[in-house]
Every structure is written in C-alpha cells, then in structure tokens.
Scaffold this motif. Structure first.
Motif, mmCIF file in Angstrom:
data_model
loop_
_atom_site.group_PDB
_atom_site.id
_atom_site.type_symbol
_atom_site.label_atom_id
_atom_site.label_comp_id
_atom_site.label_asym_id
_atom_site.label_seq_id
_atom_site.Cartn_x
_atom_site.Cartn_y
_atom_site.Cartn_z
ATOM 1 N N SER B 835 0.836 -1.199 0.000
ATOM 2 C CA SER B 835 0.000 0.000 0.000
ATOM 3 C C SER B 835 0.875 1.255 0.000
ATOM 4 N N LEU B 836 0.270 2.344 -0.396
ATOM 5 C CA LEU B 836 1.017 3.592 -0.518
ATOM 6 C C LEU B 836 1.663 3.978 0.807
ATOM 7 N N SER B 837 0.904 3.809 1.905
ATOM 8 C CA SER B 837 1.448 4.221 3.201
ATOM 9 C C SER B 837 2.630 3.326 3.592
ATOM 10 N N GLU B 838 2.507 2.034 3.270
ATOM 11 C CA GLU B 838 3.604 1.113 3.545
ATOM 12 C C GLU B 838 4.849 1.537 2.769
ATOM 13 N N GLN B 839 4.626 1.947 1.546
ATOM 14 C CA GLN B 839 5.756 2.347 0.706
ATOM 15 C C GLN B 839 6.426 3.612 1.238
ATOM 16 N N VAL B 840 5.597 4.508 1.752
ATOM 17 C CA VAL B 840 6.146 5.749 2.292
ATOM 18 C C VAL B 840 7.044 5.437 3.490
ATOM 19 N N VAL B 841 6.552 4.558 4.362
ATOM 20 C CA VAL B 841 7.330 4.176 5.542
ATOM 21 C C VAL B 841 8.659 3.558 5.116
ATOM 22 N N ARG B 842 8.585 2.666 4.140
ATOM 23 C CA ARG B 842 9.801 1.992 3.694
ATOM 24 C C ARG B 842 10.792 2.998 3.109
ATOM 25 N N ALA B 843 10.253 3.943 2.336
ATOM 26 C CA ALA B 843 11.130 4.949 1.728
ATOM 27 C C ALA B 843 11.850 5.748 2.809
#
Lengths: 155, 861
Positions: B835-843
């Motif tokens: 999900s987008l939020s997961e990707q943001v956290v990972r970034a």
C-alpha cells in the motif's frame, strides 16, 4: 546498430537523445532548421527497436565566404552504446556527405575545455586539431576549444 | 480599386504623413510610426487604415513572448486592430493587420480568414498574397494554396520560389502531373540563373521523386542520370538509392544490384542498404523465409561480413535470419566477441531476436555455458586465456537475460546474485549498478532500483546520461523532489528546473513527472505536466510555419514535403499518446467523482506544499532580479507568470469531458492503426451520453481487434448502460441492431469463453474480471478470475497487477487488502504492490539507512 541519414521523423528522437546525454540542448525548431537546410548532413544510429541511440547534427558554415566549411552542431552517443565506434561512424558519414554534396574543405566543432574524453576522441580517433579557444563560449561560461579537421582530398 | 472611398481619403498633409508612416514601418521605426499615426488620428479619429497601422506598429514594438509590462499594450493593439476593421471594412490594410496580429499569436484559423478578407479587398496586393500562401499551406487548404500560388506566379514569374511554391502546392494537392508541368515551365523560364549547386541538386531530386510517385520511372531515371552526368547531383546517399529503386522497378535487377553495392561502399552500417541489395534478388530478412531462401540470404550476408569486417550490420542481420543449429553456431562467437570487447549494449542488440522463443532459449543456454566455462577455466577456446572482464560482461549479460520480461521464468534473485559477484570484482563500473537497477525495477522494487541507479550515477557525476537515468528512477519510485534535484545539476542555474526543462522541450521529464504525481495522487500537478506535453506538441506543430517560405527559398523541397507529412501525423508520437491516455483517464475520474477536485491533504503534505511554494517564490524572485539586471534595469519587464503553477485550476475544471475531448480529437485520424484511440474515445463519449459516438468507437475498435482487452470490458459496460431507459427510442433501435454483432449470447458464457481463449494473458484476464463486474458484481468470482494473475502458469505482469489492485479498490474495496496480501506473498520482491502508506514508511527507512551518502555526492558536483 543501424546507421543512416537522419530524416524529419528522426528529429524528436535526436532531441530526446540529446537531452538525456548532453548539457547543450536545443529546441525542436533548431533541429528542423538543420534538416530543412542541409538534409544530407545529419545521421542517426538506431537500435533494433528503432530507437535513436546516437546522432550527429551538422551544418555548413554560412558565414564563411572564402572557404566551404562544415560544422558539427552536436554529436552524441548514449552511454550504453559506447565502444561500438558509433561516434566515429557517424562523423565519417557526415564528413563524406559534406565533401560530396557541398565540396567542403574542412570541418569544425566546439568542445568544452573540460571534456577530455571528447577531445581525445576528436583528436586521437578522428584526426581533429585544436585551432582556437573561445572564452566563455558556453552558457555556464566555460571556455570552448574550436577544433578542425582538414579533409585530405582538399589539401 | 479605382476610386478611394470617402471615409478613407486624407487631406494632403495627412496623406503625406500616412506615406511617411508606412516608410517608417518598413525601417522598423515603430515609435515614429505611432507618433505619425497619432497626428493623423487627432484630426481624423475614424481613419481605419491609420488606426490599423498604429495597431501594427504598437504590436511590432513589443517583445515576443509578451511580458508583464507589454501584455496590456498587446491587448490594446489587438483591440485597436479590430476597431480599425470596423471603421474601414473594405480596406485590405485593416484586414491584413488583423491577420498579422492573429498570425503572431499563432491563431492560424483567424489569420487565414483575415488574410482572405484582405485579399478580397485588393487581390493584387503582393504582401497579402505572400502571407496568405503560407497560411493556406499551414492550414492545409491546398486547393486555395494552388490558386494563390498561381496568382503569385503570374505576378512574380521571375522569382524561382514562385515556381517552386506552385509546384509543391500542386503536389500536396495530389496533382503530380500539374506539378511536373510547372517544373517544365520553370526550367524554360528561370532555370539555373544564380542557383547554387546544392539548390540545383535539391530541386532535381525532388522532381525525380515526383516522377517516381507518378510511376514515371523511365523519365525519373533519365533525369537522374543526366543530373549525375552534369555533375548537378552527387551519387552519394539518397540519389543512388532513388536510382536503385527505379532500376528495380524497371526490372533491371543487375544494375539495381550494382547501385546497392555502391551504396554499401558508401555506408556498410546501414541495414537498409543490405535489405535493398537483397530485394534485387527477391530476398528479404523476413522470419517467414523458406529454407533455401534463408540459406541464400545468410550466404550473401556472410559475404558482406567478410568485405566489411568493421561493420556490425551484416553480422547482426544473420542473427535475424539463421535458425536452429546454424543460429547457435553463429550466435556463440557473436556473443563472445561482444563480451570480450565489453560492449554494454550487447544485450539490447541481441534481445532483438527474443521474440523468437527458440532463439531466446538458445541464447540463454549459450550464455549459461559461456559463464560456466569461464568460471571453471577462464578460457573459451583451446590455448587461449580470456581476460577476467569477459566473465564480468557475461555475468552482466546473463543477469539481464534471466530477468527479462520475455523470459518464461524470470529469476530476479539469481540475476542480482550474478551482479553482486561481478561487483565484487569491479565495484567501480556504473554499468553493473545500472543493470542492478534494471533487474530491481523488473522485480517490482522501484525504490531499491532507484538507489542502485543513484550508485551508478555517483561513479561518474559528469555523465548526464547517468544523471537522467537516476532522475527517472527516482520519479518511478515516487521521489519527485529527489529527481528534480538531480535534473537541476544539468539545468540553467537560477531558473526552476521544471520550467527550464519544459522550455527545452524535455518530453520524458514532463511525462515521468506527470506519471509520478498521478501515482502519488496529486492529480492537479499530474494534469499540469501532461498539459505541458500537449503544449510542447502545439509548439512542434507551430514550428513548421516559417518553413513554408524558408524551404521555397532554400529549395529543400523533398525535405519540406516530409515535414508536412510528418507534422500531419505528429501527435501519433508515443509521448503524446501516452500523456493523452493518462490525462484523459484523470478527466474521466474527475467526471465520475467531482469530489476528487477538492483536495484532501495530510498535514505533512500541506507543510510540504507550503515549503515548495516558498521555494518556488524564492527562485522566481531570484530569476526576476537576474532578469532585471540584464534588461537595462527595467524592473517591470518580466515574463508573464504562470497563473496556475500547481495545476489546481486544471483540476477544478467544470468541463472535464470537454477537456478530455480536446486532447482526444487530434488522435481520431490515427484510429486506423491504433485501437487505443477508439477505446479512449469510448470512455469520453459514453460519459457524455453520446451513445452513437460511443458505439462507433466500439465498432471501430472491434474491426481492428475484436479480442482487445480494453474493448472487451467496454462492450460489457456499454451493454449494461444501454439498457437504461433514458435513451431516445431511435437511438435504442440503432444500438439493438448494431450491438449484437459485437457482443452476443449469454453474457457470462461470452466472458468465460473469452477467458478460456486468453487464459494466460494478464491483460485479458484483468479485462474479463472487469467485464464480469459489469454484469455480476460479486466479489468471489471476480477474485477467482484475478487470482489467475498471480498463478504460477501466468507470467508476472507488474503493471496489470497494479491496475487490478486499482480496479478492486474502486469496484470491491473490501477484498482489496486480502488480494494485495496474496500478491505480496506470491512476489515478495515486488514492493510496488504494497500500500502507498507502507511504501512511504519503507522509503523513509531506506533514506535513513543510506544516510549522509548523497549529501556528499551533491557536494561533489
């Protein structure tokens, strides 16, 4: 890679290659001006999918009155397509065309003073020599070497 | 015109002033013009022609493009020109001025109307005639262009370009015979006088091409041979190509062959020259060749490969032609040579044959074997030792091969292992990091891919190609700011990078940035970037204008003709089509859900936005200061600021469907070859409730490919919607006669058999799920179909899975997370499915762990 004369259809591909690869860029109209004035002088290198991976954009020097001089406006080969001798082949094609179609006696180009790789290509592989230096030639104020190559059949 | 109408007459003194005004205009003394005009107007305020010339002088004195200071004056000039026409509607001057002003703001339609009116008032006026000739060519009004050019020739027969202009107008109007007749007239009237050899040559080649088009090969060949003999045309390049073609068409095969030999001597790297040669023997490089022909072609190419050892073309073309064992034994040394020479593009070169599955497999085996052999004994032939770089490049090749999307079982982790081994050997080769980035991107991890590309870039900071690539990868990873920071290193200092790169017509940047904003949900800026792509294409279109006269003067007629043909299909360029597709989709979303135009910003986004706005403001101030310093200290002389820098206005459109239609309309004429034109058009028309137009799109698409995935789901959509009651009976009747030929029978069965026919194709699978949703929106069956996308017997297609997730999100949102989980499980490396939020956290985590590294690299440039 396929090497052939550039057509109008190739100009946007050349512009794209130029923007990806070089710091000196031109708007489409300048490419048109070349292709619609000296259609024989510009060449492209094309990959098996038809994408332009290298080009030479060339013209005749219209200011020169006593001599017929060709000029390379821009030459570039995308980084992954190095070591194939494409720049050399593109340059040769353009030079031969300058002689055949316009009876040119020599060819000139500008190069950034700091661009050692290009200078060595022009000098060591293509036989050019530095004949002048132009102070602050580039937009960022870097100096340019003017290089030239006198065609053997002319001397 | 014999008598001057009363309202136009001037007393002696003013008449003299008027003449002076015109004289001053011609020497560009615009201030003096305006002064003279004012003096006349003081006494005769209703004198239209004076007012027109004042408007023209005022307009000519303004900078192009307009600035903040000049814009009101430009508007004043425009209004004045319109008033002038009203005051003197029968004057060629007032109309001409109106046309010139329209032409300068590139309103070609209004300009050509105004020039036509001017010509009506004074048909013998040469400047008007010259202007209208260009406009007719520009707006493709060929019959009118022919008439105007003809008229001009009668008035100016001694000028070469009058003849050439008429000739090409006839040609473009489809009348080659007339064109050739004009040429004969031209030869007898003005031939050769003061022409440069190259001009002479251009005209000659154009006429030869005309002859060929008219099927007059004998005549064309005669003309060309004579031109060769007279030394008018050089046999280098195009001319000999024309000769070869005519010879072949006339059945003179040996002579044609000889011509192609000449061409090969001139350029042995041109594939076209080899293909031309083969054609003279009735051969080609087609994959459908029979065995005897194939042998012949291979033999010919092998011969040329010996004659031209430095040319890769005849060798590369053999790869296309050879099959089976012959292919293997030829490909092996071909690949080895490439590896030995360390040619990074070897993979791109060879993968051209991958469409042939057998060849792809053969190449894979060959390279695996080469890797193995080199790992074992550092030698490929007896008694020779390979340098270690050969193995390095073999790893590089093999990694790209194993992860290629056409590979039946892409093995991304193996590819990455190979690259790690290679990197251990040579950690300073940017190409290895680039390959790593490509593999990671293919595996569905754009973020790690971007870091790998960044490493490649850091190894050669002067290389703009690496810079561009890294920027592109940051865009793909959704890190727009980072991408812009990189691009700024090679842009004009002081100017905002997006503005600068847009001015330079950097299409890829506009498109990638648009895509990145679209993916991160900033539809306003996405639209903004796509619109700048469209504006750039308008500029490309407008760019041809000057050449309508220029090429007549330079006599580059063939090139001019290709320009016209090219511009006619300009917007079929992939960059336009792709941006059009995305922009239209956004407009459709806005139309379906107008609440999208209201912003929902998180506090972080808001802060980010404010920061960006401040930064832009600062940059603009700086640019203004710089501009003020260079332009004589005139402070107010600034370029007109963008009134919608964030794209908010674009997004808040009241007319999303009309906006979309405007983008789509220029594509309609390419519909014959491009099915997507119709499927895009359908989405617009169906929302406009233009039933028949929508149906036509479906019909056109069906005639191109009845199995097209987008069409399939649209048929279901149309079927579903056309059952609604608010369709007028007449239209309903047409629908019920036409629709059954496109979709019929039981709708579920129809969909099932569609799915059966394409059970392994991701795009078709997704389409079947979407079709089912139209008739039976239960989540289970839809999920059953979509599960095929992640089943082992279907090749992974990241883009399709992303679209499937998007589709679920809007269609059956309660199952999306579960499906997402299964996608993640099936392809653990594909972080892009999270999900987008997961990707943001990972970034954020990755940025922290990479830390200060990039600060340093920034400082190095």
């Amino acid at each position: 890679m396929d090497i052939r004369q550039a057509t109008i259809d190739d100009l946007l591909g050349m512009q794209n290659a130029n923007l990806l690869n070089l710091p000196e860029n031109y708007t489409f109209k300048y490419y048109l001006y070349h292709a619609l004035t000296w259609p024989e002088l510009s060449f492209v290198a094309v990959d098996p999918r038809g994408r332009i991976v290298g080009y030479i954009l060339a013209k005749m020097d219209e200011d020169s009155t006593d001599e017929v001089i060709g000029h390379v406006t821009s030459i570039s080969v995308l980084r992954p397509y190095r070591r194939l001798g494409l720049a050399n082949k593109l340059m040769k094609q353009s030079q031969e065309a300058m002689v055949a179609h316009y009876k040119a006696s020599k060819i000139t180009l500008h190069v950034r003073k700091s661009n050692r790789a290009a200078i060595s290509l022009y000098r060591d592989t293509l036989g050019f020599e530095v004949f002048t230096m132009e102070k602050g030639y580039y937009a960022d104020n870097e100096d340019a070497y003017g290089m030239r190559y006198i065609f053997p059949q002319a001397s | 015109m014999s008598t001057v109408p009363k309202h136009r007459q001037l007393p002696d003194k003013e008449s003299k002033l008027f003449k002076e005004l015109i004289a001053q205009y011609e020497v560009k003394q615009y201030k003096k013009c305006i002064k003279a005009a004012d003096t006349i107007l003081k006494k005769l305020p209703n004198h239209g022609e004076t007012l027109a010339l004042k408007a023209l002088s005022l307009h000519s004195s303004l900078p192009m493009p307009p600035t903040v200071a000049s814009l009101p004056k430009q508007e004043e000039a425009e209004a004045m020109a319109r008033t002038a026409v009203k005051k003197d509607i029968t004057s060629h001057i007032t109309w001409h001025v109106l046309g010139i002003l329209a032409k300068n703001r590139k309103d070609w339609e209004e300009a050509s109307r105004a020039f036509a009116m001017a010509r009506k008032q004074d048909s013998e006026n040469v400047p008007v005639l010259r202007d209208i000739m260009s406009l007719y060519m520009h707006t493709r009004q060929y019959p009118a262009a022919v008439a105007a050019r003809h008229h001009y020739l009668l008035m100016r027969p001694q000028i070469r370009s009058s003849w050439l202009g008429l000739m090409i107008a006839h040609d473009l109007n489809g009348d080659i015979e007339e064109a050739l007749q004009v040429y004969d007239g031209y030869v007898s009237m003005v031939y050769k006088e003061g022409m440069s050899p190259s001009e002479h040559s251009q005209v000659c080649l154009y006429v030869v091409r005309l002859c060929m088009e008219a099927g007059l090969d004998v005549q064309g060949l005669d003309r060309l041979e004579k031109a060769f003999r007279d030394g008018v045309v050089s046999p280098r390049g195009e001319a000999t190509k024309l000769k070869a073609e005519m010879l072949l068409r006339l059945g003179k095969k040996e002579e044609a062959e000889e011509s192609w030999r000449v061409l090969l001597e001139q350029n042995s790297d041109s594939h076209d020259n080899y293909k031309g040669f083969l054609r003279t023997r009735g051969l080609s490089i087609s994959p459908t060749l029979d065995d005897t022909s194939r042998e012949k072609v291979a033999e010919i190419l092998a011969g040329f490969a010996q004659s031209y050892p430095r040319s890769s073309a005849p060798k590369r073309m053999q790869l296309d032609v050879l099959q089976g064992d012959a292919f293997r034994s030829f490909a092996r040394p071909y690949i080895i040579t490439g590896l030995e020479r360390g040619i990074p593009s070897l993979f791109v070169d060879v993968k051209g044959v991958y469409e042939d599955v057998a060849k792809m497999q053969a190449v894979g085996e060959l390279v695996a074997d080469i890797v193995q052999q080199l790992e074992k004994e550092s030698s490929l032939e007896e008694d020779t030792t390979e340098p270690p770089t050969t193995l390095l490049w073999a790893y590089y090749y093999f990694a790209l091969h194993l992860s290629h999307p056409l590979h039946p079982e892409p093995n991304h982790s193996r590819s990455l292992e190979l690259l790690e081994i290679a990197l251990k050997h040579t950690p300073t080769l940017p190409e290895l990091y680039m390959a790593k980035a490509i593999v990671l991107k293919r595996s569905g991890d754009p973020l790690t891919a971007a870091y790998a590309m960044e490493e490649a870039r850091s190894l050669d900071l002067q290389d703009r190609f690496l810079n561009s690539k890294a920027a592109k990868y940051w865009y793909r990873a959704g890190q727009i700011q980072k991408a812009e920071e990189l691009l700024a290193l090679f842009s004009k200092k002081g100017a905002p990078v997006v503005t600068d790169q847009t001015d330079l017509q950097c299409l890829w940047m506009m498109q990638e940035e648009g895509d990145a904003y679209r993916r991160t949900g900033n539809l306003a800026l996405a639209l903004k970037r796509y619109q700048s792509v469209f504006t750039t294409f308008t500029d490309y279109d407008d760019d041809q204008f000057d050449f309508h006269t220029y090429c007549m003067r330079r006599m580059t007629l063939s090139s001019y003709k290709s320009l016209i043909k090219y511009e006619d299909q300009l917007r079929s360029h992939p960059a336009y089509i792709k941006s059009a597709r995305e922009a239209i989709e956004i407009y459709m979303r806005i139309s379906d859900d107008p609440s999208l135009t209201e912003e929902h910003l998180t506090p972080e986004e808001e802060a980010e936005r404010k920061k960006a706005a401040k930064k832009a403001q600062k940059a603009e101030q700086k640019a203004r200061k710089a501009a003020a310093a260079t332009s004589d200290g005139k402070k107010e002389d600034q370029p007109i600021p963008d009134d919608d820098p964030t794209g908010e206005k674009l997004l808040k459109t009241e007319t999303p469907l009309e906006d979309a239609l405007k983008i789509w309309k220029p594509l309609e004429k390419f519909g014959n070859e491009r099915i997507e034109v119709w499927t895009m058009g359908y989405e617009i028309y169906i929302r406009k409730k233009m039933w028949l137009a929508a149906l036509r799109c479906l019909k056109e698409a069906y005639s191109i490919d009845p199995e097209d995935p987008t069409l399939h789901k649209q048929l279901y959509n149309f079927k579903h919607l056309s059952q609604s009651t608010d369709i007028p009976p007449m239209i309903k009747e047409t629908i019920s006669t036409v629709l059954p030929s496109l979709i019929s029978g039981d709708l579920e069965d129809f969909n099932k058999s569609y799915l059966d026919r394409h059970s392994n194709s991701p795009t078709h699978i997704l389409s079947a799920a979407q079709a089912l949703h139209e008739i039976q929106p239960t989540s289970e069956e839809i999920i059953t179909i979509l599960n095929r996308l992640i089943s082992p017997d279907v090749r992974i297609n990241i883009q399709v899975i992303l679209r499937a997730l998007e589709f679920l999100q809007s269609a059956v949102p309660d199952v999306v997370e579960e499906y997402r989980g299964r996608c993640r499980e099936r392809f653990p490396s594909a972080w892009i499915f999270s999900s987008l939020s997961e990707q943001v956290v990972r970034a954020e985590q990755m940025a922290l762990s990479v830390g200060s590294g990039e600060e340093q690299s920034k400082a190095d440039v």
